[in-house]
Design a protein around this motif. Structure first.
Motif, PDB file in Angstrom:
ATOM      1  N   GLY A  70       0.930  -0.936   0.388  1.00 43.66           N
ATOM      2  CA  GLY A  70       0.242  -0.015  -0.072  1.00 43.66           C
ATOM      3  C   GLY A  70       0.648   1.293   0.190  1.00 43.66           C
ATOM      4  N   ASN A  71       2.075   1.857   1.139  1.00 48.16           N
ATOM      5  CA  ASN A  71       2.813   2.262   0.998  1.00 48.16           C
ATOM      6  C   ASN A  71       3.670   2.913  -0.418  1.00 48.16           C
ATOM      7  OD1 ASN A  71       2.840   3.320   3.336  1.00 48.16           O
ATOM      8  ND2 ASN A  71       3.261   2.472   4.348  1.00 48.16           N
ATOM      9  N   ARG A  72       3.975   1.817  -0.884  1.00 48.88           N
ATOM     10  CA  ARG A  72       4.445   1.288  -2.024  1.00 48.88           C
ATOM     11  C   ARG A  72       3.926   2.139  -3.603  1.00 48.88           C
ATOM     12  NH1 ARG A  72       7.157  -4.461  -3.118  1.00 48.88           N
ATOM     13  NH2 ARG A  72       7.849  -3.639  -4.989  1.00 48.88           N
ATOM     14  N   ALA A  73       2.732   1.775  -3.143  1.00 49.91           N
ATOM     15  CA  ALA A  73       1.730   2.175  -4.390  1.00 49.91           C
ATOM     16  C   ALA A  73       1.388   3.777  -4.641  1.00 49.91           C
ATOM     17  CB  ALA A  73      -0.234   1.739  -4.479  1.00 49.91           C
ATOM     18  N   LEU A  74       1.224   4.555  -2.705  1.00 51.23           N
ATOM     19  CA  LEU A  74       0.960   6.058  -2.609  1.00 51.23           C
ATOM     20  C   LEU A  74       1.873   7.069  -2.824  1.00 51.23           C
ATOM     21  CD1 LEU A  74      -0.665   7.789  -1.343  1.00 51.23           C
ATOM     22  CD2 LEU A  74       0.136   7.072   0.972  1.00 51.23           C
ATOM     23  N   GLU A  75       3.712   6.035  -2.923  1.00 48.65           N
ATOM     24  CA  GLU A  75       4.953   6.839  -3.224  1.00 48.65           C
ATOM     25  C   GLU A  75       4.460   7.493  -4.885  1.00 48.65           C
ATOM     26  OE1 GLU A  75       9.326   6.720  -2.522  1.00 48.65           O
ATOM     27  OE2 GLU A  75       7.837   5.021  -1.579  1.00 48.65           O
ATOM     28  N   LEU A  76       4.676   5.634  -5.309  1.00 48.07           N
ATOM     29  CA  LEU A  76       4.561   5.741  -7.315  1.00 48.07           C
ATOM     30  C   LEU A  76       3.887   6.480  -7.434  1.00 48.07           C
ATOM     31  CD1 LEU A  76       5.600   4.921  -9.270  1.00 48.07           C
ATOM     32  CD2 LEU A  76       4.480   2.691  -9.417  1.00 48.07           C
ATOM     33  N   ALA A  77       2.034   6.756  -6.905  1.00 48.95           N
ATOM     34  CA  ALA A  77       0.705   7.531  -7.737  1.00 48.95           C
ATOM     35  C   ALA A  77       1.668   8.602  -6.998  1.00 48.95           C
ATOM     36  CB  ALA A  77      -0.286   6.439  -6.797  1.00 48.95           C
ATOM     37  N   GLU A  78       2.187   9.521  -5.729  1.00 47.95           N
ATOM     38  CA  GLU A  78       2.358  10.648  -6.044  1.00 47.95           C
ATOM     39  C   GLU A  78       3.272  11.764  -6.685  1.00 47.95           C
ATOM     40  OE1 GLU A  78       0.702  11.092  -0.770  1.00 47.95           O
ATOM     41  OE2 GLU A  78       2.927  10.440  -1.332  1.00 47.95           O
ATOM     42  N   LYS A  79       4.216  10.248  -6.432  1.00 44.45           N
ATOM     43  CA  LYS A  79       4.933  10.490  -8.296  1.00 44.45           C
ATOM     44  C   LYS A  79       4.766  11.435  -9.417  1.00 44.45           C
ATOM     45  CE  LYS A  79       9.393   8.703  -9.840  1.00 44.45           C
ATOM     46  NZ  LYS A  79      10.074   7.694 -10.154  1.00 44.45           N
ATOM     47  N   LYS A  83      -4.375  10.603  -9.267  1.00 42.27           N
ATOM     48  CA  LYS A  83      -5.190  11.161  -8.488  1.00 42.27           C
ATOM     49  C   LYS A  83      -6.252   9.908  -7.589  1.00 42.27           C
ATOM     50  CE  LYS A  83      -4.724  15.513  -6.986  1.00 42.27           C
ATOM     51  NZ  LYS A  83      -4.136  15.955  -6.213  1.00 42.27           N
ATOM     52  N   GLU A  84      -6.506   9.388  -8.334  1.00 40.15           N
ATOM     53  CA  GLU A  84      -6.931   7.898  -8.674  1.00 40.15           C
ATOM     54  C   GLU A  84      -6.575   6.960  -7.992  1.00 40.15           C
ATOM     55  OE1 GLU A  84      -9.986   5.289 -10.516  1.00 40.15           O
ATOM     56  OE2 GLU A  84      -8.870   6.376 -11.976  1.00 40.15           O
ATOM     57  N   GLU A  85      -5.580   6.763  -8.032  1.00 41.67           N
ATOM     58  CA  GLU A  85      -4.454   5.351  -7.032  1.00 41.67           C
ATOM     59  C   GLU A  85      -4.009   6.044  -5.748  1.00 41.67           C
ATOM     60  OE1 GLU A  85      -4.395   3.092  -8.418  1.00 41.67           O
ATOM     61  OE2 GLU A  85      -5.639   3.364 -10.490  1.00 41.67           O
ATOM     62  N   LEU A 110      -8.528   7.798   5.741  1.00 40.18           N
ATOM     63  CA  LEU A 110      -9.245   7.454   4.980  1.00 40.18           C
ATOM     64  C   LEU A 110      -9.933   8.651   4.400  1.00 40.18           C
ATOM     65  CD1 LEU A 110     -11.347   4.964   7.101  1.00 40.18           C
ATOM     66  CD2 LEU A 110     -10.659   4.822   4.849  1.00 40.18           C
ATOM     67  N   ILE A 111     -10.047  10.240   5.395  1.00 35.19           N
ATOM     68  CA  ILE A 111      -9.844  11.650   5.263  1.00 35.19           C
ATOM     69  C   ILE A 111     -10.049  11.580   3.887  1.00 35.19           C
ATOM     70  CG2 ILE A 111     -10.489  13.723   5.538  1.00 35.19           C
ATOM     71  CD1 ILE A 111     -12.646  12.421   7.085  1.00 35.19           C
ATOM     72  N   ARG A 112      -7.443  11.770   3.755  1.00 34.54           N
ATOM     73  CA  ARG A 112      -7.233  12.065   2.820  1.00 34.54           C
ATOM     74  C   ARG A 112      -8.503  11.537   1.211  1.00 34.54           C
ATOM     75  NH1 ARG A 112      -0.773  10.954   1.273  1.00 34.54           N
ATOM     76  NH2 ARG A 112      -1.336  12.072  -0.336  1.00 34.54           N
ATOM     77  N   ALA A 113      -8.044  10.128   0.968  1.00 34.31           N
ATOM     78  CA  ALA A 113      -9.480   9.328   0.065  1.00 34.31           C
ATOM     79  C   ALA A 113      -9.958  10.172   0.457  1.00 34.31           C
ATOM     80  CB  ALA A 113      -9.235   7.662   0.758  1.00 34.31           C
ATOM     81  N   LEU A 114     -11.395  10.499   0.843  1.00 28.63           N
ATOM     82  CA  LEU A 114     -12.462  11.055   0.203  1.00 28.63           C
ATOM     83  C   LEU A 114     -12.669  12.616  -0.150  1.00 28.63           C
ATOM     84  CD1 LEU A 114     -15.150  10.428   0.856  1.00 28.63           C
ATOM     85  CD2 LEU A 114     -15.541  11.808   3.212  1.00 28.63           C
ATOM     86  N   ARG A 115     -11.268  13.423   0.493  1.00 30.80           N
ATOM     87  CA  ARG A 115     -11.461  14.840  -0.154  1.00 30.80           C
ATOM     88  C   ARG A 115     -11.054  14.382  -1.930  1.00 30.80           C
ATOM     89  NH1 ARG A 115      -7.280  17.347   4.493  1.00 30.80           N
ATOM     90  NH2 ARG A 115      -9.502  17.832   5.764  1.00 30.80           N
ATOM     91  N   ILE A 116     -10.102  13.359  -2.270  1.00 29.99           N
ATOM     92  CA  ILE A 116      -9.258  12.925  -3.646  1.00 29.99           C
ATOM     93  C   ILE A 116     -11.100  13.249  -4.350  1.00 29.99           C
ATOM     94  CG2 ILE A 116      -8.497  11.215  -5.583  1.00 29.99           C
ATOM     95  CD1 ILE A 116      -6.467  11.240  -2.911  1.00 29.99           C
ATOM     96  N   TRP A 117     -11.739  11.759  -4.071  1.00 27.85           N
ATOM     97  CA  TRP A 117     -13.047  11.630  -4.514  1.00 27.85           C
ATOM     98  C   TRP A 117     -13.525  12.576  -4.235  1.00 27.85           C
ATOM     99  CZ3 TRP A 117     -10.342   7.967  -6.042  1.00 27.85           C
ATOM    100  CH2 TRP A 117     -10.114   6.930  -5.271  1.00 27.85           C
ATOM    101  N   LYS A 123     -19.055   9.283  -7.118  1.00 27.65           N
ATOM    102  CA  LYS A 123     -19.857   8.697  -5.890  1.00 27.65           C
ATOM    103  C   LYS A 123     -19.259   7.021  -5.442  1.00 27.65           C
ATOM    104  CE  LYS A 123     -23.234  12.255  -7.144  1.00 27.65           C
ATOM    105  NZ  LYS A 123     -22.825  12.904  -5.705  1.00 27.65           N
ATOM    106  N   LYS A 124     -19.166   6.665  -6.671  1.00 28.32           N
ATOM    107  CA  LYS A 124     -19.286   4.661  -5.694  1.00 28.32           C
ATOM    108  C   LYS A 124     -17.784   4.770  -4.741  1.00 28.32           C
ATOM    109  CE  LYS A 124     -17.431   0.428  -7.948  1.00 28.32           C
ATOM    110  NZ  LYS A 124     -17.424  -0.367  -9.217  1.00 28.32           N
ATOM    111  N   SER A 125     -16.919   5.748  -5.315  1.00 30.80           N
ATOM    112  CA  SER A 125     -15.381   5.707  -4.411  1.00 30.80           C
ATOM    113  C   SER A 125     -15.279   5.836  -3.072  1.00 30.80           C
ATOM    114  CB  SER A 125     -14.282   6.455  -4.237  1.00 30.80           C
ATOM    115  OG  SER A 125     -13.628   5.698  -5.543  1.00 30.80           O
ATOM    116  N   MET A 126     -16.439   7.835  -2.743  1.00 29.81           N
ATOM    117  CA  MET A 126     -17.164   8.151  -1.564  1.00 29.81           C
ATOM    118  C   MET A 126     -17.994   7.202  -1.180  1.00 29.81           C
ATOM    119  SD  MET A 126     -18.135  11.618  -3.893  1.00 29.81           S
ATOM    120  CE  MET A 126     -18.819  12.130  -2.230  1.00 29.81           C
ATOM    121  N   ALA A 127     -18.654   6.813  -1.182  1.00 30.13           N
ATOM    122  CA  ALA A 127     -19.546   5.751  -0.471  1.00 30.13           C
ATOM    123  C   ALA A 127     -18.843   4.364   0.076  1.00 30.13           C
ATOM    124  CB  ALA A 127     -20.477   4.643  -1.186  1.00 30.13           C
TER     125      ALA A 127
END
Length: 662
Positions: A70-79, A83-85, A110-117, A123-127
């Motif tokens: 999960g951390n590796r995915a987040l680091e690469l997606a931020e680089k 936004k979706e990843e 989770l709050i960080r993810a919600l702001r992106i959605w 709406k699917k990811s928000m829910a």
């Protein structure tokens, strides 16, 4: 609520949280295939998505690996700023933290993810993320906050028609009613509504868990016969799904119901059946609870020897479960210690043997290493210096080119801005129109600095001419056509009086000025136009109209409809024949009647909630709705409505709408 039901609720909540696309399941073959994908040099944009899927797959049974991926995915997606990843990784990491009991960390992600959605209106990811936030508060026993987030999630699922999500939301809210408020009736209603949905779309296993929850509600209400009915239905579905853990827990729950209703033989029978199934599959948490329940049953029957026997089994298994992890860690540390000890002894033996050899080679190695290192440093310094000089030269050339481009851009923009002043000077003077027309508006909104639309007005005795023209293109090309079209229209009005004759004369003038012929190589530039001649007498107002692809709309006073006068379906210029005739229409108007002429820019604008064109039908309705307003008020309304409709989208074309009230 008995402990067996609590266990099944935890499993069902897990099934709900990650169905249908993000189920965290222990499928090693799938993980192996995903890891192979990562080894094949997949593009980084795809790797982030694959890393997220691997994290989700590991989350069911290996939190450490799940968190690592999960951390590796987040680091690469931020680089890569995907936004979706980023949102998916934050949601996964938050969920894993929930399982580990790290609720503060979970909430941050989770709050960080919600702001992106919310930014993406996903709406699917928000829910999904709202449900996970609700789970955090549920496990923290902060039930008011939990039910608030569950309700938000449920509202979105209803909007999007996601039946699985609706079932999940109803189930979660039912849990709150049952645990916090002890409102068993509301809990039953929510569980039952969830069941009705799941019976249409769910598996036998999921239906079994919901039936078990309904049995638990009736058990809590001490309606034991109804409770047993629901548990029996649950048991039947668990057997259909071959879910041994569910079978064991349900049999044990039924045993407890019989115990509470003082039916001790049946209680012992069902508890023992549940224990046999639990032992068969090695589910020791259920076995432990059954031992405790049997101890209580035998105690109530005054069979103290058996009661003590089962209490001892309960205590022994409980201690065993608590100590198992500690024992496993001690064993691992012991193995590691023994291995390190043997390795250390072997190192000591070999050290003496190799010491002499090392000393003999050391001097040679040091000398060779110094020579190689010196050569490499010198070579590296050469390449660095050469690269620096080349980059410095390239930067100097690039800076000079950028300066030239910037100067050219300023010159071009200044020229276009000056062209706008010239174009505005050609347009009719407002005071001249004010003297001739008492009630009117002209909504004129160029797309660019200069416009491809123009309006025309002239007064000759009691006759006023007014026109709305839409030239080919917009911006600078359109502005050139406007200049030509405006001058040719003035010339045509001087030469002719009838609007149809004026447009025919204008057609010839445009084609002559642009040297247009019937050849395919000839330019197709021209214009669409609506031209109106207003003839006022003491008693009446006569309206003479001719159009080239642009209509005339009339709204009679106190009549809720638009009277449309259709144009001649030919443009001015382009491939239109030199001798093209444009039909003149004449209508009589009375005081309070209103007419409109316009280009197509207003109705062709994309916008609104669906991002579609405004369309002519919508524009018609707008004009009918504002007939109670003054003409300046109509202009402001149409302008404001256009901007609200457009929202953040780019204006697609020049806008020109003219309205005149008699």
């Amino acid at each position: 609520m008995n402990n067996f039901t609590l266990l099944l609720i935890a499993i069902l909540n897990f099934l709900f949280c990650f169905k249908p696309n993000d189920v965290f399941s222990q499928d090693t073959r799938k993980i192996d295939s995903l890891l192979e994908v990562l080894e094949t040099g997949e593009p980084d944009s795809n790797r982030a998505a694959v890393l997220n899927i691997v994290a989700a797959e590991y989350a069911n049974y290996d939190y450490s690996k799940a968190m690592d991926f999960g951390n590796r995915a987040l680091e690469l997606a931020e680089k890569l700023n995907i936004k979706e990843e980023i949102g998916t990784a934050c949601n996964n990491i938050g969920s894993i933290n929930i399982y580990q009991g790290k609720y503060a960390e979970a909430l941050d992600y989770l709050i960080r993810a919600l702001r992106i959605w919310e930014e993406r209106n996903d709406k699917k990811s928000m829910a999904k993320t709202m449900n996970n936030i609700g789970n955090v508060y549920y496990y923290l026993r902060q039930f008011p906050d939990a039910i608030k987030w569950y309700q938000k999630k449920l509202d979105i699922e209803k909007q999007t028609g996601n039946h699985m999500g609706i079932a999940q939301g109803l189930y979660n809210i039912g849990l709150i009613y049952m645990e916090q408020e002890q409102d068993f009736d509301k809990a039953f209603i929510n569980f039952n509504l969830s069941l009705q949905i799941m019976e249409q779309i769910g598996s036998a296993r999921e239906i079994a868990y919901l039936l078990n929850s309904l049995g638990s509600v009736k058990e809590s209400q001490e309606k034991f016969d109804e409770s047993l009915d629901w548990y029996n239905k649950s048991l039947e579905k668990f057997r259909e799904a071959n879910d041994k853990k569910g079978i064991a827990a349900t049999l044990a729950s039924m045993g407890l119901v019989y115990f509470k209703s003082n039916s001790f033989p049946q209680a012992i029978e069902y508890l023992n059946n549940g224990l046999a199934t639990a032992d068969e599959i090695g589910t020791r948490d259920i076995s432990m609870q059954v031992y405790q329940a049997l101890g209580e049953v035998y105690f109530r029957q005054k069979q103290y020897k058996k009661s003590i026997e089962y209490y001892q089994k309960y205590t022994h298994l409980k201690d065993s479960l608590l100590n198992e992890k500690s024992s496993q860690m001690v064993a691992e540390m012991q193995t590691k210690y023994e291995t390190e000890k043997k390795d250390k002894e072997l190192i000591i033996k070999n050290a003496e043997i190799t010491r002499q050899q090392s000393e003999n080679r050391q001097k040679s190695l040091e000398r060779n290493a110094f020579i190689i290192a010196f050569f490499m440093v010198a070579l590296l310094a050469f390449f660095i210096f050469r690269g620096y000089m080349q980059k410095r030269k390239s930067n100097r050339v690039l800076a000079e080119k950028n300066k030239i481009i910037e100067e050219k851009n300023i010159e071009i923009t200044d020229s276009i801005t000056y062209a706008r002043r010239i174009q505005q000077a050609v347009l009719p003077v407002k005071s001249e129109i004010d003297n001739a027309l008492s009630e009117y508006f002209i909504l004129f909104k160029p797309k660019d600095i200069v416009s491809g639309d123009f309006y025309y007005f002239s007064k000759n005795d009691a006759k006023n001419y007014i026109a709305a023209a839409d030239c080919t293109g917009h911006g600078v090309p359109g502005a050139f056509m406007c200049m030509i079209g405006s001058e040719k229209l003035k010339e045509a009005v001087r030469e002719k009086e009838n609007p149809g004759d004026i447009l025919s004369f204008l057609n010839k003038g445009i084609k002559s000025s642009l040297r247009q012929s019937g050849s395919q190589d000839s330019t197709r530039d021209g214009m669409d136009i609506a031209l109106v001649r207003i003839v006022e007498t003491q008693c009446t107002v006569s309206l003479q109209y001719a159009g080239a692809n642009r209509p005339l709309w009339i709204i009679r006073k106190n009549k809720p409809e638009i009277e449309e006068i259709r144009p001649t379906k030919k443009a001015i210029g382009g491939f239109t024949e030199d001798d093209q005739v444009f039909e003149t229409h004449e209508v009589l108007l009375v005081q309070g009647d209103t007419f409109y002429i316009f280009s197509d820019g207003y109705v062709d604008q994309d916008g609104g909630k669906a991002g579609k064109k405004l369309m002519t039908k919508h524009f018609r309705q707008l004009l009918l709705e504002i007939q109670d307003k003054t003409m300046p008020e109509q202009e402001k309304f149409l302008d404001d409505y256009f901007e609200n409709w457009r929202g953040g989208k780019t204006q697609l074309d020049d806008i020109l709408v003219i309205g005149v009230r008699i």
